[in-house]
Write a protein that holds these residues in place. Sequence first.
Motif, PDB file in Angstrom:
ATOM      1  N   GLU A 175      45.225 -70.996  76.244  1.00  0.00           N
ATOM      2  CA  GLU A 175      45.395 -69.761  77.023  1.00  0.00           C
ATOM      3  C   GLU A 175      45.464 -68.581  76.065  1.00  0.00           C
ATOM      4  O   GLU A 175      46.264 -68.580  75.129  1.00  0.00           O
ATOM      5  N   GLN A 176      44.634 -67.578  76.334  1.00  0.00           N
ATOM      6  CA  GLN A 176      44.569 -66.433  75.409  1.00  0.00           C
ATOM      7  C   GLN A 176      45.843 -65.585  75.437  1.00  0.00           C
ATOM      8  O   GLN A 176      46.199 -64.972  74.442  1.00  0.00           O
ATOM      9  N   SER A 181      46.140 -64.633  88.613  1.00  0.00           N
ATOM     10  CA  SER A 181      47.241 -65.343  89.287  1.00  0.00           C
ATOM     11  C   SER A 181      48.571 -64.592  89.150  1.00  0.00           C
ATOM     12  O   SER A 181      49.626 -65.125  89.499  1.00  0.00           O
ATOM     13  N   ASN A 230      49.019 -61.875  93.168  1.00  0.00           N
ATOM     14  CA  ASN A 230      48.149 -61.892  94.356  1.00  0.00           C
ATOM     15  C   ASN A 230      48.978 -61.761  95.634  1.00  0.00           C
ATOM     16  O   ASN A 230      50.195 -61.593  95.579  1.00  0.00           O
ATOM     17  N   GLY A 276      37.705 -67.292  94.009  1.00  0.00           N
ATOM     18  CA  GLY A 276      37.636 -66.023  94.732  1.00  0.00           C
ATOM     19  C   GLY A 276      38.924 -65.600  95.395  1.00  0.00           C
ATOM     20  O   GLY A 276      39.962 -65.444  94.739  1.00  0.00           O
ATOM     21  N   THR A 277      38.867 -65.457  96.721  1.00  0.00           N
ATOM     22  CA  THR A 277      40.002 -64.936  97.482  1.00  0.00           C
ATOM     23  C   THR A 277      41.069 -65.994  97.728  1.00  0.00           C
ATOM     24  O   THR A 277      42.125 -65.680  98.269  1.00  0.00           O
ATOM     25  N   ALA A 326      39.802 -69.824  73.482  1.00  0.00           N
ATOM     26  CA  ALA A 326      38.658 -70.696  73.196  1.00  0.00           C
ATOM     27  C   ALA A 326      37.486 -69.764  72.906  1.00  0.00           C
ATOM     28  O   ALA A 326      37.058 -69.002  73.777  1.00  0.00           O
ATOM     29  N   THR A 355      45.580 -70.728  97.453  1.00  0.00           N
ATOM     30  CA  THR A 355      45.467 -71.638  98.592  1.00  0.00           C
ATOM     31  C   THR A 355      44.846 -72.974  98.188  1.00  0.00           C
ATOM     32  O   THR A 355      45.259 -74.032  98.654  1.00  0.00           O
ATOM     33  N   GLN A 396      49.473 -65.645  99.874  1.00  0.00           N
ATOM     34  CA  GLN A 396      49.176 -66.467 101.051  1.00  0.00           C
ATOM     35  C   GLN A 396      48.609 -67.826 100.652  1.00  0.00           C
ATOM     36  O   GLN A 396      47.660 -67.881  99.849  1.00  0.00           O
TER      37      GLN A 396
END
Length: 417
Positions: free
Chosen positions: A30-31, A40, A43, A381-382, A224, A386, A46
């Motif tokens: 992870e950078q 993340s 958001n 995406g959205t 990476a 979920t 939902q």
Amino acid sequence: MRVIVIGAGVIGVTSAFYLQRAGHQVTVLEQHRAAAQETSYANAGQISPGYAAPWAAPGIPLKAMKWLLQDHSPLRIHPQSDAFQWQWLAKMLANCTLDAYQRNKNRMVPLAEYSRDQLKLLREQTQIQYEGRTLGTLQIFRQAKQLENGRRDAELLAQMGVAHQLLDRNGIIEAEPALAHIADQLVGALRLPNDETGDCQLFTQQLAQLAASEGAVFRFASSALNLRTQKGRIHEVLVAGETLQADAVVIAAGCASRQLAQQLGLDLPVYPVKGYSITVPLTNVNAAPCSTVMDETYKIALTRFDQRLRVGGMAELAGYNKNINPRRIATLKMVAQSLFPQAGDLTQAQPWAGLRPMTPDGTPLIGATSIGNLWLNTGHGTLGWTMACGSAKVLADLISGQRPEIPTEQLSLARYA
Ligand SMILES: Cc1cc2nc3c(=O)[nH]c(=O)nc-3n(C[C@H](O)[C@H](O)[C@H](O)COP(=O)(O)OP(=O)(O)OC[C@H]3O[C@@H](n4cnc5c(N)ncnc54)[C@H](O)[C@@H]3O)c2cc1C
């Protein structure tokens, strides 16, 4: 197997967790210095299999043209000199037919429902805490036309076996008492009782700790840089002067996935679609929503966390920049003020913008690639929050040579071949 996962957003971390539980030796690159610092981070909170549907839908091209002319519009397009933006838009428009919409929705709903079930199982097994609630979501309509569309959606949900309720004003007030002051301006609502909510960043960081406690290695501040191939397989991953070897590599790098894969000659149709949120400290919990309220007029979701209200939405096609446009923040505040005027202190609202890693058909890219040991889990995406647990579980099954519990053939990059 030694598996390297690139990216510690909700998708990379859930991938790492399920792979570790499947018995693999997992390293996450992870950078940033912590998990969930990109999309993340903040958001709309939902977990909504009931709304799992592609943005590319019949009627969207016409609606989009109207939105582009509106104040407080849910959509903005800033033309870029980058040809990819136009190619992606063309592919998205090609998905706006009824056939394509139904095909894409039929891929997304089973994954989203499976994901919610996996999350439930994970909660039972780990007691993970992320300010989660299981009180459903409520989509509110201010106009008769919206209610009519809501009725049509309800018919589709019935066909797919997804629990739902169409509510009148009394029903709205029963579900979300704090909306009583504005109920006379609403014409109805669609409630999805099995949807859930929660803080995606908190979940991702808690799950990263759990995965680490079970043996996964998280290398933060490690980008990476290069994926080197030999004989059609990833041979080495280059990280700041060091080379790492693995039996399998997973790209879960959100909007950066496209650039990483490009080095290898793979063309991932993942475009950054910017969205905005504000996080508001609550001053009166009784005047706040109990769960998520989705305002259909502005396409803005308002989600209750313990002592905070998250208000998020909007789509901007503007390349990879994450600049915060104050006018978008003003729209979010306007909607919060209109629906829950007494709930929180808007002067203390924390603004944020993030880039949704979107595919033109709304379905993520999960599975193998033409490069022997390279796997994808990206393009959510959205709906990344979920779909995270389900996507990660099917990926772990595929890498482990197990048969996933839901069909996955249509989820891989091969559908764009
Ligand atoms: C305003 C808004 C509201 C939203 N609301 C919801 C919602 O209510 N429900 C829902 O389900 N979804 C929602 N989403 C979508 C959801 O947030 C995303 O789909 C999800 O966060 C994507 O997760 P990810 O792990 O793929 O990407 P990210 O969270 O962006 O993670 C990718 C990670 O990869 C790292 N990385 C990239 N390149 C490299 C590299 N070379 N080396 C090492 N690390 C690298 C990045 O630093 C980052 O941490 C919303 C999105 C927005 C913008």
